[in-house]
Design a protein around this motif. Structure first.
Motif, PDB file in Angstrom:
ATOM      1  N   THR A  27       0.643  -1.464  -0.021  1.00 37.01           N
ATOM      2  CA  THR A  27       0.003  -0.127  -0.048  1.00 37.01           C
ATOM      3  C   THR A  27       0.755   1.320   0.046  1.00 37.01           C
ATOM      4  O   THR A  27       0.794   2.220  -0.648  1.00 37.01           O
ATOM      5  CB  THR A  27      -0.747  -0.095   1.456  1.00 37.01           C
ATOM      6  N   ILE A  28       1.801   1.201   0.940  1.00 36.47           N
ATOM      7  CA  ILE A  28       2.893   2.425   0.811  1.00 36.47           C
ATOM      8  C   ILE A  28       3.531   2.580  -0.475  1.00 36.47           C
ATOM      9  O   ILE A  28       3.406   3.637  -1.184  1.00 36.47           O
ATOM     10  CB  ILE A  28       3.885   2.073   2.025  1.00 36.47           C
ATOM     11  N   LEU A  32       3.230   5.902  -2.615  1.00 37.38           N
ATOM     12  CA  LEU A  32       4.390   6.655  -3.021  1.00 37.38           C
ATOM     13  C   LEU A  32       4.511   6.859  -4.774  1.00 37.38           C
ATOM     14  O   LEU A  32       5.048   7.644  -5.130  1.00 37.38           O
ATOM     15  CB  LEU A  32       5.604   6.048  -2.556  1.00 37.38           C
ATOM     16  N   HIS A  33       4.203   5.695  -5.273  1.00 35.71           N
ATOM     17  CA  HIS A  33       4.057   5.670  -6.641  1.00 35.71           C
ATOM     18  C   HIS A  33       3.285   6.821  -7.221  1.00 35.71           C
ATOM     19  O   HIS A  33       3.543   7.534  -8.151  1.00 35.71           O
ATOM     20  CB  HIS A  33       3.770   4.342  -7.282  1.00 35.71           C
ATOM     21  N   GLY A  34       2.058   6.676  -6.609  1.00 34.51           N
ATOM     22  CA  GLY A  34       1.173   7.863  -7.107  1.00 34.51           C
ATOM     23  C   GLY A  34       1.446   9.180  -6.870  1.00 34.51           C
ATOM     24  O   GLY A  34       1.639  10.056  -7.731  1.00 34.51           O
ATOM     25  N   MET A  35       2.215   9.468  -5.745  1.00 34.22           N
ATOM     26  CA  MET A  35       2.710  10.586  -5.610  1.00 34.22           C
ATOM     27  C   MET A  35       4.008  11.209  -6.482  1.00 34.22           C
ATOM     28  O   MET A  35       3.769  12.218  -6.904  1.00 34.22           O
ATOM     29  CB  MET A  35       3.190  10.999  -4.093  1.00 34.22           C
ATOM     30  N   SER A  36       4.744  10.197  -6.735  1.00 38.48           N
ATOM     31  CA  SER A  36       5.805  10.591  -7.628  1.00 38.48           C
ATOM     32  C   SER A  36       5.555  10.734  -8.973  1.00 38.48           C
ATOM     33  O   SER A  36       6.024  11.650  -9.807  1.00 38.48           O
ATOM     34  CB  SER A  36       6.997   9.424  -7.403  1.00 38.48           C
ATOM     35  N   LEU A  37       4.342  10.050  -9.410  1.00 36.44           N
ATOM     36  CA  LEU A  37       3.695  10.027 -10.544  1.00 36.44           C
ATOM     37  C   LEU A  37       3.201  11.557 -10.730  1.00 36.44           C
ATOM     38  O   LEU A  37       3.245  12.272 -11.744  1.00 36.44           O
ATOM     39  CB  LEU A  37       2.936   9.062 -10.771  1.00 36.44           C
ATOM     40  N   ASP A  38       2.683  11.900  -9.764  1.00 36.51           N
ATOM     41  CA  ASP A  38       1.977  13.337  -9.609  1.00 36.51           C
ATOM     42  C   ASP A  38       3.355  14.479  -9.739  1.00 36.51           C
ATOM     43  O   ASP A  38       2.716  15.363 -10.696  1.00 36.51           O
ATOM     44  CB  ASP A  38       1.432  13.335  -8.428  1.00 36.51           C
ATOM     45  N   ARG A  39       3.989  14.202  -9.215  1.00 34.70           N
ATOM     46  CA  ARG A  39       5.042  15.040  -9.148  1.00 34.70           C
ATOM     47  C   ARG A  39       5.630  15.252 -10.472  1.00 34.70           C
ATOM     48  O   ARG A  39       5.862  16.251 -11.045  1.00 34.70           O
ATOM     49  CB  ARG A  39       6.425  14.686  -8.225  1.00 34.70           C
ATOM     50  N   GLN A 159      -6.727   7.092 -13.700  1.00 36.81           N
ATOM     51  CA  GLN A 159      -6.718   5.721 -14.334  1.00 36.81           C
ATOM     52  C   GLN A 159      -5.477   5.004 -14.025  1.00 36.81           C
ATOM     53  O   GLN A 159      -5.574   3.812 -13.888  1.00 36.81           O
ATOM     54  CB  GLN A 159      -6.961   6.106 -15.771  1.00 36.81           C
ATOM     55  N   LEU A 160      -4.539   5.863 -14.101  1.00 37.77           N
ATOM     56  CA  LEU A 160      -3.019   5.117 -14.123  1.00 37.77           C
ATOM     57  C   LEU A 160      -2.923   4.452 -12.539  1.00 37.77           C
ATOM     58  O   LEU A 160      -2.834   3.257 -12.250  1.00 37.77           O
ATOM     59  CB  LEU A 160      -1.999   6.009 -14.195  1.00 37.77           C
ATOM     60  N   HIS A 161      -3.467   5.325 -11.609  1.00 41.58           N
ATOM     61  CA  HIS A 161      -3.271   4.869 -10.279  1.00 41.58           C
ATOM     62  C   HIS A 161      -4.133   3.553 -10.069  1.00 41.58           C
ATOM     63  O   HIS A 161      -3.986   2.684  -9.452  1.00 41.58           O
ATOM     64  CB  HIS A 161      -3.932   5.879  -9.497  1.00 41.58           C
ATOM     65  N   ARG A 162      -5.491   3.555 -10.482  1.00 47.00           N
ATOM     66  CA  ARG A 162      -6.271   2.484 -10.373  1.00 47.00           C
ATOM     67  C   ARG A 162      -5.640   1.017 -10.996  1.00 47.00           C
ATOM     68  O   ARG A 162      -5.484   0.087 -10.416  1.00 47.00           O
ATOM     69  CB  ARG A 162      -7.580   2.637 -11.233  1.00 47.00           C
ATOM     70  N   TRP A 163      -4.939   1.396 -12.175  1.00 45.38           N
ATOM     71  CA  TRP A 163      -4.186   0.295 -12.646  1.00 45.38           C
ATOM     72  C   TRP A 163      -3.301  -0.402 -11.793  1.00 45.38           C
ATOM     73  O   TRP A 163      -2.925  -1.686 -11.816  1.00 45.38           O
ATOM     74  CB  TRP A 163      -3.434   0.488 -14.108  1.00 45.38           C
ATOM     75  N   THR A 164      -2.370   0.387 -11.232  1.00 40.90           N
ATOM     76  CA  THR A 164      -1.295   0.090 -10.703  1.00 40.90           C
ATOM     77  C   THR A 164      -1.902  -0.363  -9.114  1.00 40.90           C
ATOM     78  O   THR A 164      -1.271  -1.301  -8.661  1.00 40.90           O
ATOM     79  CB  THR A 164      -0.445   1.303 -10.143  1.00 40.90           C
ATOM     80  N   VAL A 167      -2.364  -3.937 -10.143  1.00 41.42           N
ATOM     81  CA  VAL A 167      -1.184  -4.656 -10.147  1.00 41.42           C
ATOM     82  C   VAL A 167      -0.724  -4.793  -8.823  1.00 41.42           C
ATOM     83  O   VAL A 167      -0.428  -6.070  -8.180  1.00 41.42           O
ATOM     84  CB  VAL A 167      -0.292  -3.802 -10.589  1.00 41.42           C
ATOM     85  N   ALA A 168      -0.770  -4.072  -7.685  1.00 34.32           N
ATOM     86  CA  ALA A 168      -0.377  -4.065  -6.380  1.00 34.32           C
ATOM     87  C   ALA A 168      -1.232  -5.345  -5.622  1.00 34.32           C
ATOM     88  O   ALA A 168      -0.777  -5.969  -4.802  1.00 34.32           O
ATOM     89  CB  ALA A 168      -0.696  -2.835  -5.496  1.00 34.32           C
ATOM     90  N   VAL A 169      -2.447  -5.156  -5.856  1.00 37.89           N
ATOM     91  CA  VAL A 169      -3.419  -6.334  -5.126  1.00 37.89           C
ATOM     92  C   VAL A 169      -2.944  -7.715  -5.764  1.00 37.89           C
ATOM     93  O   VAL A 169      -2.862  -8.480  -4.838  1.00 37.89           O
ATOM     94  CB  VAL A 169      -4.908  -6.177  -5.445  1.00 37.89           C
ATOM     95  N   LEU A 170      -2.426  -7.887  -6.971  1.00 37.94           N
ATOM     96  CA  LEU A 170      -2.067  -8.943  -7.523  1.00 37.94           C
ATOM     97  C   LEU A 170      -1.036  -9.509  -6.846  1.00 37.94           C
ATOM     98  O   LEU A 170      -0.639 -10.634  -6.544  1.00 37.94           O
ATOM     99  CB  LEU A 170      -1.927  -8.987  -8.955  1.00 37.94           C
TER     100      LEU A 170
END
Lengths: 445, 224
Positions: A27-28, A32-39, A159-164, A167-170
């Motif tokens: 989850t973390i 973090l991935h989402g945040m760095s993507l945003d940035r 959308q991207l966030h949802r995809w990742t 993937v994280a859940v998998l």
């Protein structure tokens, strides 16, 4: 996060610890991935907007102050991807028109650089990311704003966030499976150990000889050692009682025969012989009794040297009131030594008894602990012991079975116990007169 | 000299009684714990020989019974069990000596004489200071909680010295005299070590240090 106690099941504890940990970590990572993507996106946006502003500036300088050309230039609509607004002395140009109110607000802002605007009205976009700059053309200030629709950016982002996320859940699921498999494989030796113990119980095996991983090795070794000790004890006690029975039956038979013979008078000589046979029986019993009383080093058995020492010293002080029995130690009263309680009593009691008999005024018992082991020293201020006698008092010579009971039995017992614990005993005359017995017992392996 | 012999084995009791009478004692016999308790309490015994293994109880109970009723005559314990723990227990409960069976009668007689001699000079004397009571005869200390602490020779002498005059300062030099001297010169640290040890027994408030001057026993210690 409170670390859960070791529950009754190792497997459950591991699952309870690892799976939530995996979930938390993933989850973390996802956040973090989402945040760095945003940035990253923002930085990219900022660069693009800045470039477009530069392009616009160039156009303005070329075209002059006639802003209307900018408005109608077709290539703008094709080439230019963003909304823009330009304000000069002549007027304001905004494209596309729906963005008018939004961009006017941005124009009115004082700051330059990357700006953000939210919630700007129904027709305008929901959020705006803009770059504002003030340039000078022909001596007059011109404000330029280039903007991008944040809403589109956000939805792409989501959308991207949802995809990742998926993937994280998998990955979590995959890791959970891996953990479960890992635990099952790691617990296999435990099941093997359980099977080996059942074999032991059923008598199909005499020792545990399963191959175990390093963590279980000490446990298995200890178990096997315990079994060895039990075997030895059984053997020893059988032997002892058999010996005793043998050595006692003969004198009993002798005495009985004599007493049953009514024709034989009981004169002094015969009485003495009978008494001596009975003495023999007593001595044999005594020796075997002593032998069987020794515990020797055993897991879980310990004594409290200081407490026991105080009791004994007090008692001897009562029995020999004209002599003093002293304790020298820094060890706290509740400390335990890995010497069985009764063995410890025998060690100290016998040494103090001897010392008490020989001392002229005082006996001292000294107890110390070091990292090499446990030390006991009994000193008296008596006459000491002559060299030749001292020679014969080494441990080897004092083994119970070589000693005639009644002569220095106490020291023999002490020697036997010290030997059982793998310790050292030294007997010598003290520097200022008197006799000293020092015992050193090693720390258990 | 009236002697009470408590022994349940008839053969042993008879011959022992006979030998003791030859040694000059007037022997009363008891073969059970019940008889022993009664006779010891009611008759004017001057010394007792007590077997521990009685058919209807333990010799320890008989001894405790006598001592509870303030019967202070010396007692010699006879026991088949020779281990040190039993001997310590016997003496703690008020016996004066122990002898393991089988024994030579001469030894019994000799040791009886010894304990009689010891008890002659004995005066029940308790030194009290504050809420502590030092039993000079038993060489033990009873604290305010009622618990009895057994003391070694030097511990006893130091406490007796301090408690005999509560509040009075004793210097290290004065206290050193109470130490035994197995070493040629006991060092001053020994006194400090002993004071530490005594504090563990009586409580740290009961012995007060005056730097450079010495120590004194404080009898006004509050509830501990």
């Amino acid at each position: 996060m409170k670390i859960p106690e070791i529950s009754s099941s190792v497997r459950n504890s591991l699952l309870l610890l690892l799976v939530p940990a995996v979930v938390a970590v993933m989850t973390i990572a996802w956040v973090l991935h989402g945040m760095s993507l945003d940035r990253m996106a923002r930085d990219y946006m900022e660069d693009r907007l800045q470039e477009e502003v530069a392009f616009l500036e160039h156009q303005i300088h070329e075209v002059g102050a006639d802003l209307s050309i900018l408005d109608t230039g077709e290539y703008f609509e094709d080439v230019f991807h963003h909304a823009f607004a330009i304000r000069a002395e002549a007027g304001t140009v905004v494209s596309p028109p729906q963005w008018e109110s939004a961009l006017r607000s941005v124009l009115d802002m004082d700051a330059e650089g990357l700006l953000e605007l939210d919630g700007t009205g129904d027709q305008a976009p929901e959020g705006v990311l803009a770059f504002r700059r003030v340039i000078t053309h022909a001596g007059k200030p011109v404000e330029i704003v280039v903007a991008e629709d944040l809403g589109i950016l956000h939805s792409r982002h989501v959308q991207l966030h949802r995809w990742t996320g998926i993937v994280a859940v998998l990955m979590i699921a995959a890791m959970a499976v891996a953990i479960w498999v890992g635990i099952t494989v790691a617990m296999r030796p435990v099941r093997q150990l359980g099977a080996a113990l059942r074999e032991l119980q059923a008598g199909r095996n005499t020792r545990i000889d399963v191959r175990t991983p390093a963590e279980f090795r000490p446990l298995v070794d200890q178990l096997n050692r315990l079994l060895d000790t039990l075997d030895q004890r059984l053997e020893r006690s059988r032997q002892a009682l058999a010996n005793l029975s043998h050595s006692v039956k003969t004198p009993i038979a002798a005495v009985r025969t004599v007493l049953e013979d009514e024709t034989r008078p009981l004169d002094g000589k015969l009485r003495r012989q009978l008494a001596s046979r009975l003495s023999d029986i007593d001595q044999q019993l005594e020796a075997e009794m002593r032998r069987s009383q020794f515990a020797g080093p055993q897991a879980g058995k310990s004594g409290q040297p200081v407490r026991q020492a105080r009791d004994l010293l007090w008692m001897f002080g009562r029995l020999y009131p004209d002599k003093r029995f002293e304790l020298e130690t820094e060890i706290p009263g509740e400390h335990r030594w890995p010497v069985e309680r009764h063995d410890l009593d025998e060690l100290m009691g016998n040494l103090l008894d001897n010392a008490g008999k020989w001392a002229s005024k005082a006996v001292e018992l000294r107890l110390t602990e070091s990292d090499t082991g446990y030390h006991l020293c009994v000193r008296d201020d008596g006459p000491g012991v002559e060299e030749e006698v001292r020679e014969s008092l080494s441990i080897r010579r004092l083994r119970l079975d070589e000693q005639k009971p009644g002569h220095g039995l106490g020291l023999a017992i002490v020697a036997e116990i010290v030997d059982r614990y793998g310790g050292q005993m030294s007997l010598h005359n003290a520097s200022n007169g008197g006799f000293c017995v020092e015992i050193a017992l090693p720390c258990p392996a | 000299m009236r002697l009470l012999l408590v022994e349940d084995d008839a053969l042993l009791a008879e011959s022992l009684a006979k030998e003791l009478e030859q040694a000059g004692y007037r022997v009363d016999l008891a073969a059970t714990a019940r008889d022993a308790r009664a006779i010891g309490e009611q008759e004017p015994c001057q010394v007792a020989v007590l077997d521990l293994g009685l058919p209807d109880g333990s010799g320890f109970d008989v001894l405790a019974h006598w001592r509870d009723r303030r019967k202070q005559f010396p007692v010699m314990i006879l026991t088949a069990r020779g281990n040190w723990r039993d001997k310590v227990t016997g003496l703690k409960m008020g016996a004066d000596d122990y002898l393991t069976k089988p024994f030579r009668t001469e030894e019994l007689v000799a040791r009886l004489q010894a304990i009689l001699r010891r008890s002659e000079g004995r005066v029940e004397s308790v030194l009290r200071a504050g809420r502590h009571a030092l039993d000079e005869d038993r060489q033990s200390l009873r604290g305010p909680d009622g618990e009895e602490h057994l003391l070694t020779g030097t511990e006893f002498r130091l406490l007796r010295c301090l408690m005999s005059r509560p509040g009075q300062l004793f210097s290290k030099e004065q206290l050193v005299e109470q130490l035994y001297s197995l070493d040629d010169s006991p060092n001053w640290n020994t006194i400090e070590a002993y004071i530490r040890r005594l504090r563990k027994i009586v409580g740290s408030e009961a012995i007060v240090t005056r730097r450079g001057q010495g120590y004194y026993f404080n009898e006004d210690t509050g509830n501990q």
